[in-house]
Design a protein around this motif. Structure first.
Motif, PDB file in Angstrom:
ATOM      1  N   PHE A  30       0.802  -1.205   0.000  1.00  0.00           N
ATOM      2  CA  PHE A  30       0.000   0.000   0.000  1.00  0.00           C
ATOM      3  C   PHE A  30       0.847   1.272   0.000  1.00  0.00           C
ATOM      4  CE2 PHE A  30      -2.501  -3.232   2.385  1.00  0.00           C
ATOM      5  CZ  PHE A  30      -3.545  -3.373   1.478  1.00  0.00           C
ATOM      6  N   ASP A  31       2.172   1.135  -0.187  1.00  0.00           N
ATOM      7  CA  ASP A  31       3.039   2.304  -0.090  1.00  0.00           C
ATOM      8  C   ASP A  31       2.882   3.247  -1.279  1.00  0.00           C
ATOM      9  OD1 ASP A  31       3.947   1.592   2.339  1.00  0.00           O
ATOM     10  OD2 ASP A  31       5.849   0.728   1.661  1.00  0.00           O
ATOM     11  N   THR A  32       2.763   2.731  -2.475  1.00  0.00           N
ATOM     12  CA  THR A  32       2.668   3.598  -3.644  1.00  0.00           C
ATOM     13  C   THR A  32       1.264   4.194  -3.737  1.00  0.00           C
ATOM     14  OG1 THR A  32       2.006   1.749  -5.054  1.00  0.00           O
ATOM     15  CG2 THR A  32       4.361   2.187  -4.840  1.00  0.00           C
ATOM     16  N   PRO A  33       1.143   5.454  -4.115  1.00  0.00           N
ATOM     17  CA  PRO A  33      -0.182   6.098  -4.187  1.00  0.00           C
ATOM     18  C   PRO A  33      -1.141   5.392  -5.142  1.00  0.00           C
ATOM     19  CG  PRO A  33       1.581   7.727  -4.267  1.00  0.00           C
ATOM     20  CD  PRO A  33       2.233   6.392  -4.385  1.00  0.00           C
ATOM     21  N   LEU A  34      -0.631   4.955  -6.322  1.00  0.00           N
ATOM     22  CA  LEU A  34      -1.504   4.306  -7.286  1.00  0.00           C
ATOM     23  C   LEU A  34      -2.064   3.001  -6.740  1.00  0.00           C
ATOM     24  CD1 LEU A  34      -2.754   4.210 -10.083  1.00  0.00           C
ATOM     25  CD2 LEU A  34      -0.658   3.103 -10.908  1.00  0.00           C
ATOM     26  N   ARG A  35      -1.182   2.212  -6.092  1.00  0.00           N
ATOM     27  CA  ARG A  35      -1.645   0.945  -5.532  1.00  0.00           C
ATOM     28  C   ARG A  35      -2.645   1.184  -4.401  1.00  0.00           C
ATOM     29  NH1 ARG A  35       0.537  -4.110  -5.927  1.00  0.00           N
ATOM     30  NH2 ARG A  35       2.396  -3.249  -6.916  1.00  0.00           N
ATOM     31  N   ARG A  36      -2.385   2.226  -3.586  1.00  0.00           N
ATOM     32  CA  ARG A  36      -3.293   2.528  -2.487  1.00  0.00           C
ATOM     33  C   ARG A  36      -4.668   2.943  -3.030  1.00  0.00           C
ATOM     34  NH1 ARG A  36      -0.546   6.259  -0.351  1.00  0.00           N
ATOM     35  NH2 ARG A  36       0.774   4.877   0.895  1.00  0.00           N
ATOM     36  N   ILE A  37      -4.665   3.705  -4.131  1.00  0.00           N
ATOM     37  CA  ILE A  37      -5.936   4.116  -4.727  1.00  0.00           C
ATOM     38  C   ILE A  37      -6.700   2.910  -5.269  1.00  0.00           C
ATOM     39  CG2 ILE A  37      -6.958   5.390  -6.651  1.00  0.00           C
ATOM     40  CD1 ILE A  37      -4.785   7.488  -6.264  1.00  0.00           C
ATOM     41  N   LEU A  42     -10.530   3.106  -4.147  1.00  0.00           N
ATOM     42  CA  LEU A  42     -11.504   2.849  -5.200  1.00  0.00           C
ATOM     43  C   LEU A  42     -12.593   1.862  -4.756  1.00  0.00           C
ATOM     44  CD1 LEU A  42     -12.352   3.462  -8.073  1.00  0.00           C
ATOM     45  CD2 LEU A  42     -10.864   1.607  -8.861  1.00  0.00           C
ATOM     46  N   PRO A  43     -12.239   0.700  -4.168  1.00  0.00           N
ATOM     47  CA  PRO A  43     -13.312  -0.178  -3.664  1.00  0.00           C
ATOM     48  C   PRO A  43     -14.161   0.483  -2.589  1.00  0.00           C
ATOM     49  CG  PRO A  43     -11.242  -1.378  -3.824  1.00  0.00           C
ATOM     50  CD  PRO A  43     -10.911   0.061  -4.048  1.00  0.00           C
ATOM     51  N   LEU A  44     -13.503   1.280  -1.704  1.00  0.00           N
ATOM     52  CA  LEU A  44     -14.263   1.964  -0.665  1.00  0.00           C
ATOM     53  C   LEU A  44     -15.229   2.986  -1.265  1.00  0.00           C
ATOM     54  CD1 LEU A  44     -14.661   2.305   2.383  1.00  0.00           C
ATOM     55  CD2 LEU A  44     -12.851   4.035   2.348  1.00  0.00           C
ATOM     56  N   ALA A  45     -14.784   3.706  -2.299  1.00  0.00           N
ATOM     57  CA  ALA A  45     -15.649   4.684  -2.955  1.00  0.00           C
ATOM     58  C   ALA A  45     -16.837   4.000  -3.635  1.00  0.00           C
ATOM     59  CB  ALA A  45     -14.851   5.494  -3.969  1.00  0.00           C
ATOM     60  N   CYS A  46     -16.591   2.861  -4.271  1.00  0.00           N
ATOM     61  CA  CYS A  46     -17.686   2.110  -4.904  1.00  0.00           C
ATOM     62  C   CYS A  46     -18.700   1.639  -3.863  1.00  0.00           C
ATOM     63  CB  CYS A  46     -17.136   0.921  -5.686  1.00  0.00           C
ATOM     64  SG  CYS A  46     -16.130   1.362  -7.116  1.00  0.00           S
ATOM     65  N   PHE A  47     -18.197   1.166  -2.728  1.00  0.00           N
ATOM     66  CA  PHE A  47     -19.085   0.696  -1.667  1.00  0.00           C
ATOM     67  C   PHE A  47     -19.940   1.841  -1.129  1.00  0.00           C
ATOM     68  CE2 PHE A  47     -19.764   0.103   2.910  1.00  0.00           C
ATOM     69  CZ  PHE A  47     -20.542  -1.048   2.880  1.00  0.00           C
TER      70      PHE A  47
END
Length: 307
Positions: A30-37, A42-47
């Motif tokens: 989860f360190d890189t911003p893209l991977r964290r997104i 992204l899954p949290l936003a969809c939920f």
């Protein structure tokens, strides 16, 4: 210290270091911003979108003027121009909605208390008294909860007619526990199982009766479980539709789910503004209930009583 002991300590130290290294490597993803997104946000936003969009749609439909509800050429369906409270005024002052809301609240509260009262004794007897066939009884109670209401409402309707309580709130108060008690009993059985038996044994040694143990030892420790079962029972009672539709015919005795659908839909004419207003206002008591007791609810789902 012997060589064997030193070797054992070295091995255990290497094992702990390897475990810590694995944990750090697990968090590195989860360190890189893209991977964290991609993995978290992204899954949290969809939920959140799927969870909240129906409430947003109800809210904007409830305050839209009638001419905007179907005119998608001039008005966007996703926001409101010139909002109005006419639909809410019509719902509260020109329909029986306040009475439906009171009926729903009365039936839900009464059936919840009856179900919790019976479920506490049933769950305590099955989990703590250890009589022969306790596990089988618990399984049968859980299987009773799995029986769909669409099968039970036919024999229950016959009983309701024979007793003479058809078209009354008492019919719902007495029939809702048929599906609430099995569910609450199964839920409380799991929570009572987490309470250490040593507490009861100590109380028995001190001369306490079973009633005293239940009221002064078990129930105070089981408050989160009781609140969780009560919230679930209240929600199921509040949203119940089949029994309320079958056992109630007069408009003044209807509950919110039945009244909104049967009284605000006339043939093929749907009063969408009033319908969404009724659905939105009808969901608020449950939302308020969850917001007040969310800590107890979470602790009952994730926690247990420690020895």
């Amino acid at each position: 210290m012997t060589d064997k002991t030193v070797a054992d300590h070295a091995i255990s130290g290497k094992a702990r270091a390897a475990a810590l290294r694995d944990d750090s490597e697990g968090m590195d993803q989860f360190d890189t911003p893209l991977r964290r997104i991609m993995v978290v946000y992204l899954p949290l936003a969809c939920f959140v979108f799927v969870l909240l969009f129906p409430f947003y749609w109800m809210a904007i439909t409830a305050i839209k003027p009638d001419h905007q509800l179907t005119n998608y050429k001039d008005y966007s369906p996703f926001w409101v121009v010139e909002p109005t409270l006419e639909h809410i005024r019509y719902l509260l002052f020109e329909t029986s909605y306040p009475g439906w809301l009171w009926n729903t609240m009365l039936v839900a509260v009464a059936s919840t208390f009856i179900s919790l009262f019976a479920s506490v004794f049933a769950a305590y007897a099955i989990e703590r008294i250890r009589f022969t066939g306790a596990r089988t009884t618990g399984l049968l109670i859980f299987l009773a909860y799995l029986v769909p209401p669409s099968i039970l409402f036919i024999p229950l309707a016959f009983i309701v007619f024979q007793v003479g309580i058809f078209d009354s709130r008492l019919a719902l108060i007495l029939t809702y526990p048929t599906f609430l008690i099995p569910f609450c009993t199964w839920l409380l059985m799991g929570y009572f199982r987490t309470i250490p038996f040593e507490l009861e044994e100590s109380a028995l040694v001190d001369g306490a009766t079973r009633w005293q143990i239940l009221t002064k030892v078990v129930l105070p420790l089981a408050v989160p479980g009781l609140i969780s079962a009560g919230i679930f029972a209240f929600t199921l009672s509040w949203n119940e539709f089949i029994y309320a539709l079958t056992f109630i015919s007069s408009s003044e005795n209807k509950t919110v789910p039945v009244g909104v659908l049967t009284e605000l839909v006339r043939g093929d004419i749907y009063e969408w503004g009033a319908l969404m207003s009724g659905a939105l206002l009808g969901s608020l008591p449950v939302v308020i209930l969850y917001s007040f007791f969310v800590d107890y609810y979470v602790s009952s789902m994730t926690g247990a009583v420690k020895e």
